[in-house]
Design an enzyme around this catalytic site. Sequence first.
Site, PDB file in Angstrom:
ATOM      1  CG  HIS A  38      52.501  30.082  34.476  1.00 45.17           C
ATOM      2  ND1 HIS A  38      51.981  29.127  35.315  1.00 45.17           N
ATOM      3  CD2 HIS A  38      52.169  29.687  33.222  1.00 45.17           C
ATOM      4  CE1 HIS A  38      51.372  28.189  34.609  1.00 45.17           C
ATOM      5  NE2 HIS A  38      51.472  28.510  33.331  1.00 45.17           N
ATOM      6  CD  GLU A 107      47.379  27.181  33.524  1.00 43.94           C
ATOM      7  OE1 GLU A 107      47.366  26.548  34.598  1.00 43.94           O
ATOM      8  OE2 GLU A 107      48.398  27.311  32.833  1.00 43.94           O
TER       9      GLU A 107
END
Length: 321
Positions: A38, A107
Amino acid sequence: MVRIGYTMMTEQAGPRELVGHLVAAERAGFDFSVTSDHSFPWLEAQGHAPYAWSVLGAAAQATSRIPLMTYVTCPTFRYHPAVVAQKAATMQLLSGGRFRLGLGSGENLNEHVVGAGWPAAHVRLEMLEEAVDIIRSLFGGGYVSHHGTHFDVENARLWDLPDDPPPIGIAASGDRSCAIAGTRGDLLIATEPKRELLSAFDAHGGAGKPRVGQLPVSYDPDHDAAVARAHEQFRWALGGWKVNAELPGPASFTQATQHTRPQDVADAIPCGDDVDTFVDAVRPYAEAGFDEIALVQIGGDQQDSFLAWSETKLLPVLRKL
């Protein structure tokens, strides 16, 4: 017998701590490990987002047995697929063949940082398919040029290529992603114990290939403390993939979960120190047909106690599933 894995959750600990946790997980006897990738945490309370590939490189040198895998890397926005191929090949060499490349369609939370926009889900899946094909071509050796719908590759080559390229896992949450996993992947990755995902995977060529699931847990001898921590740091997980993939930042996740109660989280995530509660949460994955299940202990400062408890209490029981 299912294999039980450990998750290096990069959103809840710094890079040195993550490597130390994995060393302890290997010592505790976990069968494999996975690592999130991430650029942002889901919630500010988690507080971290180191570069996963540097962490993986350090982890490969600090451990000797435990397999490593990205869970998952998006090869379409922050990273060009040719760059992902180079990183994965290098990781396979550094780890002595212990690395698996987990890929997904991404995402908005992480991929927005490069300012490329956030297209519809069907476009993101098209991009993932094309990216996997490019990575496969580079793993095959030689020079690769590609001029496709979404990506261009000009005269690329991997100069340090392992004899056995890393297996590619594909994250799946619906029919289209299951088809990509079955036709282009070596294994399936999922975060829900849905038998229909595995059936769709099998129908598209996945039969006989490994399938890896993941489950958040919140171990603490103080049950209320475990619930409070899970609510503070992991309530985002109750939103579901279709929502979570679209939200652009921690503030959005905070707003989206403002009415989520601690009891809602406790109903979805095993909390406390009752072994049977944790086993009951893992069992649906085993019954659905998952070969491997990675646990996520919530709380970056709660790993040591969880690992010690897992070694003596939890892992011996889970291995009987």
